[in-house]
Scaffold this motif. Structure first.
Motif, PDB file in Angstrom:
ATOM      1  N   GLU A  72     -32.509  16.830  23.929  1.00  0.00           N
ATOM      2  CA  GLU A  72     -32.681  15.833  25.002  1.00  0.00           C
ATOM      3  C   GLU A  72     -33.286  14.564  24.422  1.00  0.00           C
ATOM      4  O   GLU A  72     -33.814  14.555  23.305  1.00  0.00           O
ATOM      5  CB  GLU A  72     -33.598  16.394  26.091  1.00  0.00           C
ATOM      6  N   LEU A  73     -33.224  13.509  25.226  1.00  0.00           N
ATOM      7  CA  LEU A  73     -33.920  12.272  24.858  1.00  0.00           C
ATOM      8  C   LEU A  73     -35.423  12.525  24.943  1.00  0.00           C
ATOM      9  O   LEU A  73     -35.891  13.283  25.785  1.00  0.00           O
ATOM     10  CB  LEU A  73     -33.526  11.138  25.811  1.00  0.00           C
ATOM     11  N   SER A  74     -36.168  11.874  24.071  1.00  0.00           N
ATOM     12  CA  SER A  74     -37.614  12.075  24.081  1.00  0.00           C
ATOM     13  C   SER A  74     -38.303  10.864  23.471  1.00  0.00           C
ATOM     14  O   SER A  74     -37.638   9.905  23.037  1.00  0.00           O
ATOM     15  CB  SER A  74     -37.977  13.325  23.277  1.00  0.00           C
ATOM     16  N   ALA A  75     -39.611  10.929  23.410  1.00  0.00           N
ATOM     17  CA  ALA A  75     -40.385   9.822  22.831  1.00  0.00           C
ATOM     18  C   ALA A  75     -40.077   9.638  21.355  1.00  0.00           C
ATOM     19  O   ALA A  75     -40.353   8.576  20.788  1.00  0.00           O
ATOM     20  CB  ALA A  75     -41.875  10.084  23.027  1.00  0.00           C
ATOM     21  N   THR A  76     -39.476  10.668  20.732  1.00  0.00           N
ATOM     22  CA  THR A  76     -39.124  10.549  19.320  1.00  0.00           C
ATOM     23  C   THR A  76     -37.626  10.642  19.078  1.00  0.00           C
ATOM     24  O   THR A  76     -37.182  10.570  17.937  1.00  0.00           O
ATOM     25  CB  THR A  76     -39.836  11.647  18.494  1.00  0.00           C
ATOM     26  N   SER A  77     -36.838  10.812  20.138  1.00  0.00           N
ATOM     27  CA  SER A  77     -35.366  10.796  20.015  1.00  0.00           C
ATOM     28  C   SER A  77     -34.832   9.829  21.064  1.00  0.00           C
ATOM     29  O   SER A  77     -34.704  10.180  22.232  1.00  0.00           O
ATOM     30  CB  SER A  77     -34.763  12.191  20.244  1.00  0.00           C
ATOM     31  N   TRP A  78     -34.524   8.630  20.630  1.00  0.00           N
ATOM     32  CA  TRP A  78     -34.092   7.591  21.578  1.00  0.00           C
ATOM     33  C   TRP A  78     -32.585   7.582  21.745  1.00  0.00           C
ATOM     34  O   TRP A  78     -32.057   6.871  22.587  1.00  0.00           O
ATOM     35  CB  TRP A  78     -34.599   6.220  21.108  1.00  0.00           C
ATOM     36  N   ARG A  79     -31.885   8.321  20.905  1.00  0.00           N
ATOM     37  CA  ARG A  79     -30.451   8.605  21.060  1.00  0.00           C
ATOM     38  C   ARG A  79     -30.294  10.108  21.041  1.00  0.00           C
ATOM     39  O   ARG A  79     -30.995  10.808  20.305  1.00  0.00           O
ATOM     40  CB  ARG A  79     -29.635   8.024  19.902  1.00  0.00           C
ATOM     41  N   HIS A  80     -29.367  10.623  21.837  1.00  0.00           N
ATOM     42  CA  HIS A  80     -29.108  12.060  21.840  1.00  0.00           C
ATOM     43  C   HIS A  80     -27.621  12.279  22.055  1.00  0.00           C
ATOM     44  O   HIS A  80     -27.069  11.854  23.076  1.00  0.00           O
ATOM     45  CB  HIS A  80     -29.913  12.755  22.950  1.00  0.00           C
ATOM     46  N   VAL A  81     -26.973  12.925  21.087  1.00  0.00           N
ATOM     47  CA  VAL A  81     -25.538  13.200  21.204  1.00  0.00           C
ATOM     48  C   VAL A  81     -25.358  14.544  21.901  1.00  0.00           C
ATOM     49  O   VAL A  81     -25.822  15.582  21.415  1.00  0.00           O
ATOM     50  CB  VAL A  81     -24.852  13.197  19.829  1.00  0.00           C
ATOM     51  N   VAL A 159     -34.964   9.649  30.929  1.00  0.00           N
ATOM     52  CA  VAL A 159     -34.929   8.991  29.619  1.00  0.00           C
ATOM     53  C   VAL A 159     -36.306   8.951  28.941  1.00  0.00           C
ATOM     54  O   VAL A 159     -36.425   9.235  27.752  1.00  0.00           O
ATOM     55  CB  VAL A 159     -34.369   7.553  29.769  1.00  0.00           C
ATOM     56  N   ILE A 160     -37.335   8.594  29.678  1.00  0.00           N
ATOM     57  CA  ILE A 160     -38.633   8.319  29.042  1.00  0.00           C
ATOM     58  C   ILE A 160     -39.453   9.604  28.929  1.00  0.00           C
ATOM     59  O   ILE A 160     -39.463  10.427  29.845  1.00  0.00           O
ATOM     60  CB  ILE A 160     -39.451   7.292  29.854  1.00  0.00           C
ATOM     61  N   THR A 161     -40.164   9.749  27.832  1.00  0.00           N
ATOM     62  CA  THR A 161     -41.228  10.758  27.754  1.00  0.00           C
ATOM     63  C   THR A 161     -42.437  10.118  27.075  1.00  0.00           C
ATOM     64  O   THR A 161     -42.338   9.047  26.470  1.00  0.00           O
ATOM     65  CB  THR A 161     -40.814  12.028  26.984  1.00  0.00           C
ATOM     66  N   ARG A 162     -43.572  10.811  27.199  1.00  0.00           N
ATOM     67  CA  ARG A 162     -44.810  10.308  26.595  1.00  0.00           C
ATOM     68  C   ARG A 162     -44.999  10.980  25.239  1.00  0.00           C
ATOM     69  O   ARG A 162     -44.852  12.184  25.115  1.00  0.00           O
ATOM     70  CB  ARG A 162     -45.991  10.603  27.518  1.00  0.00           C
ATOM     71  N   SER A 163     -45.355  10.174  24.275  1.00  0.00           N
ATOM     72  CA  SER A 163     -45.522  10.692  22.923  1.00  0.00           C
ATOM     73  C   SER A 163     -46.787  11.538  22.817  1.00  0.00           C
ATOM     74  O   SER A 163     -47.852  11.152  23.314  1.00  0.00           O
ATOM     75  CB  SER A 163     -45.604   9.516  21.941  1.00  0.00           C
ATOM     76  N   THR A 164     -46.657  12.674  22.146  1.00  0.00           N
ATOM     77  CA  THR A 164     -47.846  13.487  21.880  1.00  0.00           C
ATOM     78  C   THR A 164     -48.614  12.924  20.687  1.00  0.00           C
ATOM     79  O   THR A 164     -49.717  13.367  20.385  1.00  0.00           O
ATOM     80  CB  THR A 164     -47.446  14.944  21.574  1.00  0.00           C
ATOM     81  N   ILE A 165     -48.025  11.934  20.031  1.00  0.00           N
ATOM     82  CA  ILE A 165     -48.673  11.342  18.851  1.00  0.00           C
ATOM     83  C   ILE A 165     -49.626  10.214  19.265  1.00  0.00           C
ATOM     84  O   ILE A 165     -50.795  10.197  18.907  1.00  0.00           O
ATOM     85  CB  ILE A 165     -47.614  10.812  17.856  1.00  0.00           C
ATOM     86  N   ASP A 166     -49.112   9.270  20.077  1.00  0.00           N
ATOM     87  CA  ASP A 166     -49.982   8.130  20.444  1.00  0.00           C
ATOM     88  C   ASP A 166     -50.295   8.068  21.947  1.00  0.00           C
ATOM     89  O   ASP A 166     -51.047   7.187  22.378  1.00  0.00           O
ATOM     90  CB  ASP A 166     -49.363   6.805  19.967  1.00  0.00           C
ATOM     91  N   GLY A 167     -49.707   8.961  22.744  1.00  0.00           N
ATOM     92  CA  GLY A 167     -50.022   8.992  24.177  1.00  0.00           C
ATOM     93  C   GLY A 167     -49.316   7.936  25.009  1.00  0.00           C
ATOM     94  O   GLY A 167     -49.504   7.873  26.223  1.00  0.00           O
ATOM     95  N   HIS A 168     -48.483   7.092  24.387  1.00  0.00           N
ATOM     96  CA  HIS A 168     -47.758   6.058  25.126  1.00  0.00           C
ATOM     97  C   HIS A 168     -46.342   6.531  25.463  1.00  0.00           C
ATOM     98  O   HIS A 168     -45.808   7.431  24.813  1.00  0.00           O
ATOM     99  CB  HIS A 168     -47.664   4.769  24.302  1.00  0.00           C
ATOM    100  N   ALA A 169     -45.733   5.885  26.466  1.00  0.00           N
ATOM    101  CA  ALA A 169     -44.341   6.161  26.826  1.00  0.00           C
ATOM    102  C   ALA A 169     -43.420   5.427  25.848  1.00  0.00           C
ATOM    103  O   ALA A 169     -43.704   4.286  25.463  1.00  0.00           O
ATOM    104  CB  ALA A 169     -44.070   5.706  28.254  1.00  0.00           C
ATOM    105  N   HIS A 170     -42.342   6.100  25.474  1.00  0.00           N
ATOM    106  CA  HIS A 170     -41.399   5.485  24.533  1.00  0.00           C
ATOM    107  C   HIS A 170     -39.966   5.791  24.917  1.00  0.00           C
ATOM    108  O   HIS A 170     -39.680   6.838  25.514  1.00  0.00           O
ATOM    109  CB  HIS A 170     -41.630   6.013  23.116  1.00  0.00           C
TER     110      HIS A 170
END
Ligand code: SF4
Ligand code: SF4
Ligand code: SF4
Length: 290
Positions: A72-81, A159-170
Motif C-alpha cells: 500500500e501507499l505509506s509515509a515511506t512508499s509514495w508510489r505503489h504498483v 494516500v497519507i500515513t504518518r511516519s514512525t520515523i519523524d511523526g509527520h504526515a507524508h
C-alpha cells in the motif's frame, strides 16, 4: 507514440497562459495521466521515487498478493504498483465475449496521491501544513505538520500515513523540487512504457481522451478515464487514470465522497445546539434574578 511531456525537451517549467486554471502567481496546473493499459509492473516508478526522495525500504515482506511486496501507499512508499490478477482458473473471469475471457489478464496500476483539485486532506489540516503549490499540486510542508493525522482520516483514497520515523504526515510531493528545477518527476522519468505521463493538466486531459478513443477503436471497449472530470461528490483529480475495469477492482472508490459534504449537517446541528444552549442559559439566569 505522441510526445508525453516526459522528456526534458517536452517540458519547460514556468507560467502558462493556456488553460485558464493558473492560480495567481502560480505556474499553472501540472499533473499526471496514468494509462494503466501501458503498465508492465516493472516497479521502476516505485524505485525511482524512493531513490530520489531518499525514502527507506519497507522490508521484504511477502504479501502473498501476486508480485506486490509494497502492499500500500505509506509515509515511506509514495508510489505503489498494484497487481490485479484476473484468471479464470482462480475463479475470476471477464465479461462474456471479452478478448481475455479464456486466457485471463493482469491489471497493473501505479498508484499515487491524486492531487485533488479540492483536497479534503488540505481542508482538514489545522496547521496549514498542506497547501496547493504554484503547480497546483497538493504539498505537505513537514516542518509545519504537527502529526495530528486529521488529513489521514479525510483522504478518501487512503494516500497519507504518518511516519514512525519523524511523526509527520507524508505522501507524494509530485516532485516539487524537481519541477522547480524544470525536471520531470522521477517516477514519470523512470517509467519505460510512458504509463505515467506528466505535463500541463489540460494537455493531459486532451491526450487521455484521444487515447480512450484509440483503445475503443482497437476493441478495448471498457477503457475509460477516472478523475479527469469531477463527480457530484468530488472534485476532478490532477492525477487521473485510464482504467479498463470498475474503480473498485483497482481499490479505488467508485464514487469518491468529499467528507465535508457529509459534515454540513453536523455543523448545522452543532450551531443549532449551541444557540439553544445559550438561550436556555440566558433564560435560567433571567428566571434566577426574578
Ligand atoms: S488523494 Fe488524498 S492525500 Fe492526495 S490530495 Fe487527495 S485527499 Fe489529499
Ligand atoms: S512525483 Fe516524485 S514524489 Fe511523487 S510518486 Fe513520483 S517520484 Fe515520488
Ligand atoms: S515504471 Fe511504468 S511500467 Fe513500470 S510499474 Fe511503474 S508505471 Fe508500470
Amino acid at each position: 507514440m505522441a510526445a508525453t511531456g516526459n522528456s526534458p525537451g517536452d517540458y519547460e517549467a514556468g507560467p502558462r497562459t493556456a488553460g485558464g486554471h493558473a492560480r495567481p502567481g502560480g505556474a499553472g496546473q501540472m499533473g499526471f495521466f496514468t494509462d494503466t493499459t501501458l503498465c508492465i509492473g516493472c516497479k521502476a516508478c516505485e524505485v525511482a521515487c524512493k531513490q530520489w526522495n531518499q525514502l527507506p525500504a519497507d522490508g521484504f515482506e511477502w504479501t502473498g498478493n501476486s508480485y506486490d511486496n509494497t502492499a500500500e501507499l505509506s509515509a515511506t512508499s509514495w508510489r505503489h504498483v498494484k497487481f490485479i490478477e484476473q484468471i479464470p482458473e482462480m475463479g475470476v473471469s471477464g465479461p462474456p465475449g471479452s478478448a481475455w475471457d479464456d486466457a485471463g489478464r493482469w491489471l497493473m496500476m501505479s498508484d499515487v496521491c491524486k492531487h485533488c483539485v479540492a483536497a479534503p486532506c488540505q481542508h482538514a489540516c489545522p496547521t496549514g501544513a498542506i497547501i496547493h503549490n504554484e503547480f497546483d499540486n497538493v504539498y505537505i510542508q513537514p516542518d509545519i505538520c504537527n502529526g495530528c493525522a486529521y488529513c489521514i482520516a479525510a483522504c478518501p483514497f487512503g494516500v497519507i500515513t504518518r511516519s514512525t520515523i519523524d511523526g509527520h504526515a507524508h505522501k507524494c510531493t509530485l516532485c516539487f523540487d524537481r519541477q522547480r528545477d524544470g525536471l520531470v518527476p522521477a517516477c514519470a522519468k523512470a517509467c519505460p512504457t510512458e504509463s505515467i505521463q506528466f505535463g500541463p493538466i489540460d494537455e493531459l486531459r486532451v491526450r487521455a481522451r484521444e487515447r480512450v478513443e484509440t483503445l475503443h477503436e482497437r476493441g478495448v471497449k471498457d477503457a475509460y478515464l477516472y478523475g479527469d472530470t469531477s463527480w457530484e461528490t468530488y472534485s476532478e483529480l490532477n492525477s487521473f487514470y485510464l482504467l479498463v475495469d470498475r474503480p473498485s477492482v483497482y481499490g479505488l472508490p467508485d464514487t469518491p465522497l468529499n467528507p465535508w459534504l457529509a459534515m454540513k449537517g453536523d455543523y448545522v446541528r452543532a450551531v443549532a445546539t449551541g444557540l439553544v444552549s445559550i438561550a436556555v442559559l440566558l433564560a435560567a439566569l433571567l428566571l434566577g434574578r426574578a
